[in-house]
Design an enzyme around this catalytic site. Structure first.
Site, mmCIF file in Angstrom:
data_model
loop_
_atom_site.group_PDB
_atom_site.id
_atom_site.type_symbol
_atom_site.label_atom_id
_atom_site.label_comp_id
_atom_site.label_asym_id
_atom_site.label_seq_id
_atom_site.Cartn_x
_atom_site.Cartn_y
_atom_site.Cartn_z
ATOM 1 N N CYS A 1 -50.226 -12.380 9.322
ATOM 2 C CA CYS A 1 -50.547 -13.704 8.799
ATOM 3 C C CYS A 1 -49.937 -13.826 7.404
ATOM 4 O O CYS A 1 -49.927 -12.855 6.632
ATOM 5 C CB CYS A 1 -52.060 -13.864 8.707
ATOM 6 N N CYS B 1 -53.239 -14.445 4.637
ATOM 7 C CA CYS B 1 -54.202 -13.403 4.277
ATOM 8 C C CYS B 1 -53.781 -12.098 4.949
ATOM 9 O O CYS B 1 -52.806 -12.052 5.677
ATOM 10 C CB CYS B 1 -55.608 -13.795 4.752
ATOM 11 N N CYS C 1 -51.687 -9.201 17.528
ATOM 12 C CA CYS C 1 -50.636 -9.219 18.544
ATOM 13 C C CYS C 1 -50.339 -10.637 18.965
ATOM 14 O O CYS C 1 -51.207 -11.502 18.983
ATOM 15 C CB CYS C 1 -50.921 -8.421 19.809
ATOM 16 N N CYS D 1 14.341 6.466 27.131
ATOM 17 C CA CYS D 1 13.097 6.453 27.910
ATOM 18 C C CYS D 1 12.069 7.428 27.335
ATOM 19 O O CYS D 1 10.860 7.211 27.448
ATOM 20 C CB CYS D 1 13.360 6.754 29.381
ATOM 21 N N HIS E 1 14.743 11.429 33.775
ATOM 22 C CA HIS E 1 14.224 10.144 33.354
ATOM 23 C C HIS E 1 12.722 10.251 33.124
ATOM 24 O O HIS E 1 12.009 10.875 33.902
ATOM 25 C CB HIS E 1 14.524 9.121 34.457
#
Lengths: 490, 99
Positions: free
Chosen positions: A26, A29, A34, A150, A444
């Site tokens: 709260c 206060c 929950c 390559c 290659h």
């Protein structure tokens, strides 16, 4: 510990004593209640205290509006308090777990990205957006062969698909330190990434990259055929030097203290233990490495047995089936204890004389990207040939058995754990494979690279085609690139 | 009736221990990370957006969203994540056998 105790005792609902259920406080206060069980609602109604704060996320709830309300100032305060709380937690080791420390380490909680004013401006001026879907081919681009290049193209494909490297360059993290930025290979890499992720589908012509490589790695210059592995090491070396603005390798190079992106991603530590056969004293050295070169069966150095009196232990879920050599076999051989014969005595600091010894290599520190080089090209005094033995390699690799720490546990007689599914540190995933077809003199290079989680593509210079996982795993394999599956901050 | 009380009491004791040792926070962080990693967070976020689009931004409250996505969220948690968390809790209980 005191904070946790305090929380345990006082952060509970004043009505039912629960810790959970979206606890709210709260604002008028001292009352905790929950939300789920509506205890805070009751309090608000009876006391007419209409504002409460969610203790977990800091949201303000108004009971009159019956919803959370959003106030800029409050959000600012919440953000600041949260940040402070995290900083506090990170420095009290008793409160915060090991897990949280490895998550943040720097005392900063992860928060989502929000653009700055400048970034908003840039975003507005560049309205084109690209959405990455599972089938998009962004990042895939062919490379024109400039004359037996390559070998370079394959390595470029592997590097542009290394996730961490890609993230580094695409987020503009490189700040050029070179005297002349036009000769900076890192800047060129940055440009290359921009080209690859631009969305252009035409093949890219990497002439500037080639020229820079020739300039900085003279031994690779010329249009003769080169070795892709040599190119990888040379490229990493030049990138590493240029990250620190070191143009010609003259600056004092302390590999242990470099924190450039190349070292962060590729550098691992290889531990070499030399054990004196007489006094059993061990001399240990740790050397940095960017790749692991593995001998293959069929070379002039004998491959089998893997180690003197080797057992048939199961590693990575595969026992040795005579026939196919696996990557794991090669790694076991690499990390086997090797008797250095009587002609190679080492001076033992314990015995103060030359003694026979055994040497063993293990991984002290694994890099984020592990590159395995299968030594297919034999260049001994007697012969030069290519070893075409098929070596099978897995999609997922666990390096735990080859770690220095595993070896220590084995030596201390500790039970060797079967692959611990909760220990994810040493797990790797394959993301690129470079292959060589042909002979030693003339051949290659092509590569397979991984896009997204499980899509593979074959890169043959300018031609990119979709490939299956089977294609990749059936290929001969020359350079194998693995990426750590789980990353932690340091 | 007696047995049920014992269960509730046991639960409360375990919870207390989890909080005191800081293990609850660790487990929460682990869960958070796992749920982000497996894409659960993104899935639910997308679902939230759909709900908001459907109901209209002015007409939807946080409670509406919570009611809408809780069942889906619970269903979408992958088994592997559940398994791992359970394993952690079991290990914790084994270590604090005095409970």
């Amino acid at each position: 510990l005191s904070v946790s105790l305090f929380q345990a005792k006082s952060c509970i609902c004043h009505m039912c004593g629960a810790h959970l259920n979206r606890l709210h406080s709260c604002l008028y206060c001292v009352f905790f209640g929950c939300f789920t069980k509506k205890h805070i609602h009751e309090h608000a109604k009876t006391k007419r205290h209409n504002l409460a704060i969610d203790l977990l996320y800091g949201g303000i709830y108004c009971f009159m509006c019956q919803d959370y309300i959003y106030d800029k100032d409050m959000e600012q305060i919440a953000k600041e308090e949260q940040r402070k709380a995290w900083k506090l937690q990170a420095f009290t080791p008793t409160v915060v777990s090991h897990y949280q420390c490895t998550m943040t380490g720097i005392g900063e909680k992860y928060s989502t990205w929000e653009p700055t004013k400048r970034e908003l401006e840039l975003l507005r001026h560049n309205p084109k957006r690209r959405k990455i879907t599972t089938n998009c081919t962004i990042g895939l681009r062919g490379l024109i062969n400039l004359g037996n290049t390559c070998f370079m193209n394959c390595i470029v494909q592997a590097l542009t698909h290394t996730p961490l490297l890609r993230d580094f360059f695409l987020s503009d993290r490189h700040k050029c330190e070179m005297q002349s930025p036009s000769s900076c290979l890192v800047c060129e890499m940055s440009t290359l990434f921009q080209e690859f992720y631009s969305g252009h589908r035409s093949p890219h012509i990497p002439y500037r990259l080639l020229h820079l490589v020739w300039t900085h790695a003279r031994h690779l210059a010329g249009y003769e055929q080169q070795d892709a592995h040599e190119f990888l090491i040379a490229a990493l070396d030049v990138l590493h030097r240029h990250c620190k603005g070191d143009d010609n390798g003259k600056k004092a190079n302390n590999p242990n203290h470099c924190n450039c992106i190349i070292d962060q991603i590729f550098t691992g530590g290889l531990q070499s233990d030399v054990t004196c056969q007489v006094c059993h004293g061990v001399s240990t050295t740790i050397d940095p490495f960017w790749d692991i070169s593995l001998d293959l069966p069929g070379s002039s150095t004998p491959f089998w047995p893997l180690s003197p009196g080797s057992d048939g232990s199961v590693v990575n879920g595969e026992s040795h089936v005579s026939g196919t050599t696996t990557l794991t076999d090669c790694l076991r051989r690499f990390t086997r204890p090797e008797h250095l014969g009587s002609s190679a005595k080492i001076k033992c600091s314990g015995c103060h004389s030359y003694q026979e010894s055994t040497k063993q290599l293990t991984m002290k520190k694994l890099p984020i990207v592990a590159c395995f080089h299968l030594k297919r090209f034999e260049h001994s005094a007697k012969l030069r040939r290519k070893i075409t033995t098929y070596v099978s390699f897995p999609l997922e690799l666990d390096m735990t058995p080859f770690m220095a720490s595993s070896k220590e546990s084995r030596m201390n007689g500790q039970y060797q754990q079967p692959t611990d599914s909760l220990n994810n540190d040493n797990k790797y995933s394959l993301f690129a494979v470079v292959n060589h077809q042909g002979t030693l003199e003339s051949g290659h290079y092509t590569s397979f690279i991984r896009q997204h989680k499980d899509q593979w593509f074959k890169c043959d210079d300018a031609i990119i085609t979709k490939a299956s996982i089977k294609d990749v795993l059936d290929s001969e394999g020359y350079l194998l690139f693995y990426h750590k599956q789980f990353l932690e901050y340091e | 009736a007696c047995r049920m009380n014992k269960d509730a009491q046991m639960r409360a004791t375990i919870n207390q221990k989890l909080i005191e040792t800081g293990e609850r926070e660790r487990l929460k962080e682990l869960l958070r990370a796992k749920l982000i990693e497996c894409g659960w967070k993104d899935q639910l976020k997308a679902h939230c957006k759909d709900v908001i689009k459907e109901k209209g931004l002015e007409h939807v409250t946080v409670d509406d969203l919570v009611a809408e996505i809780t069942p889906k969220g619970r269903a979408l948690v992958p088994d592997s994540v559940k398994k791992e968390l359970l394993q952690r809790i079991r290990t914790f209980l084994a270590q604090h056998a005095s409970l």
